[in-house]
Design an enzyme around this catalytic site. Structure first.
Site, PDB file in Angstrom:
ATOM      1  NE  ARG A 100      -7.227   0.907   1.521  1.00 39.05           N
ATOM      2  CZ  ARG A 100      -5.970   0.452   1.594  1.00 39.05           C
ATOM      3  NH1 ARG A 100      -5.488   0.082   2.759  1.00 39.05           N
ATOM      4  NH2 ARG A 100      -5.207   0.351   0.538  1.00 39.05           N
ATOM      5  CG  HIS A 127      -5.531  -2.935  -3.849  1.00 35.30           C
ATOM      6  ND1 HIS A 127      -5.765  -1.572  -3.999  1.00 35.30           N
ATOM      7  CD2 HIS A 127      -4.572  -3.030  -2.889  1.00 35.30           C
ATOM      8  CE1 HIS A 127      -4.989  -0.902  -3.163  1.00 35.30           C
ATOM      9  NE2 HIS A 127      -4.258  -1.761  -2.481  1.00 35.30           N
ATOM     10  CD  GLN A 130      -0.105  -2.343  -4.817  1.00 36.09           C
ATOM     11  OE1 GLN A 130      -0.301  -1.634  -3.846  1.00 36.09           O
ATOM     12  NE2 GLN A 130       1.077  -2.393  -5.414  1.00 36.09           N
ATOM     13  CG  ASP A 217      -1.284  -9.085  -0.420  1.00 35.53           C
ATOM     14  OD1 ASP A 217      -0.682  -8.384   0.418  1.00 35.53           O
ATOM     15  OD2 ASP A 217      -2.510  -8.955  -0.657  1.00 35.53           O
ATOM     16  CB  CYS A 257       0.672  -4.974  -2.834  1.00 37.97           C
ATOM     17  SG  CYS A 257      -0.028  -6.233  -1.780  1.00 37.97           S
ATOM     18  NE  ARG A 285      -1.385   2.213  -4.929  1.00 35.78           N
ATOM     19  CZ  ARG A 285      -2.029   1.892  -3.803  1.00 35.78           C
ATOM     20  NH1 ARG A 285      -1.510   1.011  -2.977  1.00 35.78           N
ATOM     21  NH2 ARG A 285      -3.216   2.415  -3.531  1.00 35.78           N
TER      22      ARG A 285
HETATM   23  N1   CP Z   1      -0.628  -1.685  -0.828  1.00 34.07           N
HETATM   24  C1   CP Z   1      -1.477  -0.930  -0.103  1.00 34.07           C
HETATM   25  O1   CP Z   1      -2.626  -0.675  -0.493  1.00 34.07           O
HETATM   26  O2   CP Z   1      -0.942  -0.441   1.055  1.00 34.07           O
HETATM   27  P1   CP Z   1      -1.775   0.270   2.203  1.00 34.07           P
HETATM   28  O3   CP Z   1      -2.744  -0.747   2.759  1.00 34.07           O
HETATM   29  O4   CP Z   1      -0.761   0.705   3.209  1.00 34.07           O
HETATM   30  O5   CP Z   1      -2.516   1.437   1.615  1.00 34.07           O
END
Ligand code: CP
Length: 305
Positions: A100, A127, A130, A217, A257, A285
């Protein structure tokens, strides 16, 4: 050959279908696969996370493996060690690497040198993990993905882009409604074997009209260098509420998300009400990422099932 998952478009349409099907099987029988028995997976977080960390860590455990959660300031990366050397060393110890990060160039540099699969756990532009969970959630609810109309309402960000790319590949007709200046790029190309479509709007009502799924989002994404008050004002008309759901198709539901800011991009009534699948989506997820790890680690010659 080592396969990576940076944008999601590394998958062909049939592979995406098979991955969603396999995710449903793993959801039904969570402990049925030992694809990572004896193997470790490194998860590097340069940004905060709740769902991604939980779902990867728990998912790797369910596959019989061990997850090494690393914050970038735990690593010599924070003291100037190169991405190249980090990738070379990680490849000697673990079966896959999740990252990430901010710039997508970080991921592209890692895949140049890694001999293990690299998975994008969120970057500035994409992403894709997701989007896989979103597709599983829609398929569970609608029974199919082909021809489902999804309207994303809000900032044209990494989540919107991944939904457009992977949704289009899976057969969704995706509409994205964003304010001028915050929209997805007009020339965003869907994969060559995409079965769905992408249409950009500025009017949220027009995008939502007749849609089967409404998606949103947060208005201000992590690390964004913007004036948050100004962005909130711009995005004020782009809220999912009961009135917008009423404009959608009968039986339409909301996705998000998460994390959510109730009262901003979504009302609390929708977030905690009957016309959403958001908490299933958060759970999914884990199931999709397990199927992804099986696919990538298996393809890399470490399949121990
Ligand atoms: N949706 C998502 O990626 O959540 P986090 O940022 O909590 O990992």
């Amino acid at each position: 050959m080592t396969r990576h998952f940076l944008t999601g478009t590394e998958l062909s349409a049939p592979e995406l279908d098979a991955l969603i099907e396999r995710s449903a099987q793993l959801k039904a029988e969570p402990l049925s696969s030992r694809a990572l028995a004896g193997a470790s997976v490194a998860l590097i977080f340069e940004k905060p996370s709740t769902r991604t960390r939980l779902s990867f860590e728990a998912g790797v455990h369910e596959l019989g493996g061990h997850a090494l959660v690393l914050r970038s300031d735990d690593l010599q990366l924070s003291r100037g060690e190169s991405l190249r050397d980090t990738a070379l060393v990680l490849s000697r110890h673990v079966a896959a690497l999740g990252v990430r990060t901010g710039p997508d160039t970080v991921l592209r540099e890692l895949v140049q040198y890694a001999s293990i699969p690299v998975i994008n756990m969120l970057s500035a532009l994409h992403h894709p993990c997701q989007a896989l969970a979103d597709l599983l959630t829609i398929r569970e609810t609608r029974g199919t993905l082909e021809g489902v109309r999804l309207a994303y309402i809000g900032d044209g960000n990494n989540v919107a882009r991944s939904l457009a790319l992977l949704g289009g590949l899976a057969g969704l007709d995706v509409a994205v409604a964003s304010p001028e200046g915050r929209s997805l790029e007009a020339d965003l190309a869907l994969p060559h074997d995409a079965r769905g479509s992408l249409t950009l709007y500025t009017d949220p009502l027009e995008a939502a009209s007749g849609a089967d799924v409404l998606y949103t989002d947060v208005w201000v994404s992590m690390g964004e260098e913007v004036d948050p008050a100004r962005l909130r004002k711009e995005l004020e008309p782009y809220r999912i509420d009961d009135a917008l759901l009423d404009r959608a198709a009968p039986g339409a539901f909301a996705l998000h998300c998460l994390p959510a800011h109730p009262g901003e991009e979504i009302t609390a009534e929708v977030l905690y009400g009957d016309r959403q699948r958001i908490w299933d989506q958060a759970e999914n997820r884990r199931h999709v990422q397990k199927a992804l790890l099986e696919l990538l680690v298996g393809a890399n010659g470490c399949d121990t099932r």
